[in-house]
Design a protein around this motif. Structure first.
Motif, short mmCIF file in Angstrom:
data_model
loop_
_atom_site.label_atom_id
_atom_site.label_comp_id
_atom_site.label_asym_id
_atom_site.label_seq_id
_atom_site.Cartn_x
_atom_site.Cartn_y
_atom_site.Cartn_z
N ALA A 105 7.53 7.83 -4.93
CA ALA A 105 7.17 9.06 -5.64
C ALA A 105 8.37 10.00 -5.72
CB ALA A 105 6.02 9.75 -4.91
N GLY A 106 8.74 10.36 -6.94
CA GLY A 106 9.82 11.31 -7.18
C GLY A 106 11.22 10.75 -7.07
N ARG A 151 15.69 1.39 -3.91
CA ARG A 151 16.52 0.19 -3.84
C ARG A 151 15.90 -0.90 -2.98
NH1 ARG A 151 22.88 0.02 -1.77
NH2 ARG A 151 23.34 -2.09 -2.54
N HIS A 152 15.23 -0.54 -1.90
CA HIS A 152 14.79 -1.54 -0.93
C HIS A 152 13.28 -1.73 -0.84
CE1 HIS A 152 18.86 -2.00 0.54
NE2 HIS A 152 18.96 -0.70 0.69
N HIS A 153 12.48 -0.85 -1.42
CA HIS A 153 11.02 -0.93 -1.26
C HIS A 153 10.28 -1.05 -2.58
CE1 HIS A 153 11.72 1.37 2.78
NE2 HIS A 153 11.93 0.07 2.90
N SER A 154 10.99 -1.42 -3.65
CA SER A 154 10.36 -1.56 -4.96
C SER A 154 9.85 -2.99 -5.16
CB SER A 154 11.35 -1.20 -6.07
OG SER A 154 11.71 0.14 -6.02
N TYR A 155 8.89 -3.38 -4.36
CA TYR A 155 8.39 -4.75 -4.41
C TYR A 155 7.62 -5.03 -5.70
CZ TYR A 155 9.54 -4.19 0.49
OH TYR A 155 10.20 -3.91 1.66
N VAL A 156 6.70 -4.15 -6.05
CA VAL A 156 5.89 -4.32 -7.25
C VAL A 156 6.62 -3.80 -8.48
CG1 VAL A 156 3.73 -3.68 -8.39
CG2 VAL A 156 3.73 -4.21 -5.94
N ASP A 157 7.23 -2.66 -8.36
CA ASP A 157 7.85 -2.00 -9.50
C ASP A 157 8.93 -2.85 -10.15
OD1 ASP A 157 7.88 0.47 -11.07
OD2 ASP A 157 9.90 0.75 -10.28
N ARG A 158 9.72 -3.55 -9.36
CA ARG A 158 10.81 -4.36 -9.92
C ARG A 158 10.31 -5.49 -10.79
NH1 ARG A 158 16.48 -4.89 -7.35
NH2 ARG A 158 16.53 -3.35 -5.69
N ASP A 163 0.81 -1.20 0.00
CA ASP A 163 0.00 0.00 0.00
C ASP A 163 0.85 1.27 0.00
OD1 ASP A 163 -2.26 -1.61 0.09
OD2 ASP A 163 -2.48 -1.45 2.28
N LEU A 164 2.03 1.20 0.62
CA LEU A 164 2.90 2.36 0.75
C LEU A 164 3.83 2.56 -0.44
CD1 LEU A 164 4.06 2.08 4.49
CD2 LEU A 164 2.58 3.85 3.53
N GLU A 165 3.94 1.57 -1.30
CA GLU A 165 5.00 1.61 -2.30
C GLU A 165 4.95 2.85 -3.19
OE1 GLU A 165 6.86 -1.01 -5.99
OE2 GLU A 165 5.96 -2.04 -4.28
#
Length: 294
Positions: A172-173, A190-197, A165-167
């Protein structure tokens, strides 16, 4: 004899410090990578790295799996990067003793290279002719594994659903900041791109544009872990390495834990469906996680 992989952490750190200091002074005599493993994080890259590093003609960095030069250490300069690899003459002698007709190919692996906004362009500029191996994994499972990995490392404190939910807010930016300041290292990207990666199609498409399809090999963790031999053989052929196999193919860095809840699996699978369609169209074949699910 204790291998460097099993050495105490203080020994590893001391060795790395000495390598960096001595390597910078002798960088001109050191070998540069002929190929890179560029991703993806939590995609089985450690297991494939170790299988490739065992090949008699392959040369890995000193004390490192990945130097992370092209993503987070680029301002240190190419001499700093080259200093992480063995002296060319020594590498040539070692390979000649083990495989007389082969030439040494150096490589490293960094799961962030493929996803970083600037790394692919940097690689194309600094390593002309380099070949890339991209090991992909079911993006749903990869995202969940990445979250467990970041929790264990202390880079994440939120439960998985909350992190999803926070990703968007966290990221952003951040791409714009990275592009504006080459020295900027984004913790969130680097560490919170769970969906984006896991939106692989755009990342692979960018690699094709920069390097050409003939210099990018896409493989799948599902294939490698189910039937490692043909997957490994295909990578060796792509790299121009003599046929060879390790005694066994081992799995490393698995993160055990509770299974992904069904509602989150459905949420991620629905999100990735169009991205997987796009990847299939780009590669001309279904990705392994779809193909093996049938």
């Amino acid at each position: 004899m204790i291998s460097r992989r099993d050495a105490p952490q203080w020994v590893k750190e001391a060795g790395r410090a000495a390598t960096r200091a001595g390597g910078r002074l002798t960088s001109a005599s050191r070998i540069l990578p002929a190929f890179l493993m560029v991703g993806t994080q939590r995609g089985g890259t450690t297991s494939l790295f170790r299988a490739l590093a065992a090949h008699p003609a392959v040369v890995q960095p000193n004390f490192h799996k990945g130097v992370h030069y092209f993503d987070v250490n680029y301002p240190r300069g190419l001499g700093w990067y080259q200093g992480h690899f063995p002296v060319r003459a020594l590498a040539e002698r070692r390979v000649a003793a083990a495989m007389p007709d082969a030439r040494p190919l150096a490589f490293e692996s960094a799961g962030y290279y493929m996803h970083h906004p600037l790394a692919p362009e940097r690689i194309a500029r600094d390593l002309p002719g380099v070949r890339l191996v991209a090991l992909l994994r079911d993006p749903v499972i990869r995202a969940y594994s990445a979250h467990k990995h970041e929790l264990a490392r202390g880079f994440e404190t939120e439960p998985f659903e909350r992190a999803l939910d926070l990703e968007a807010e966290r990221l952003a930016g951040e791409v714009e900041k990275i592009k504006a300041d080459p020295a900027y290292v984004s913790h969130a990207h680097r560490h919170h791109s769970y969906v984006d990666r896991g939106q692989y199609a755009d990342q692979i498409g960018r690699l094709f544009e920069l390097f050409g399809r003939d210099r990018v090999h896409v493989a799948y963790a599902e294939d490698f872990f189910a039937e490692p031999e043909p997957c490994y053989d295909a990578i060796l052929e792509f790299l121009g390495l003599p046929p060879w196999r390790p005694e066994s193919f081992e799995r490393h860095n698995a993160r055990p834990g509770s299974p992904l809840p069904d509602h989150l699996h459905r949420r991620l699978a629905d999100h990735y469906a169009p991205w997987d369609d796009k990847l299939a169209a780009l590669l001309g074949a279904e990705p392994a996680w779809r193909r093996r699910a049938r």
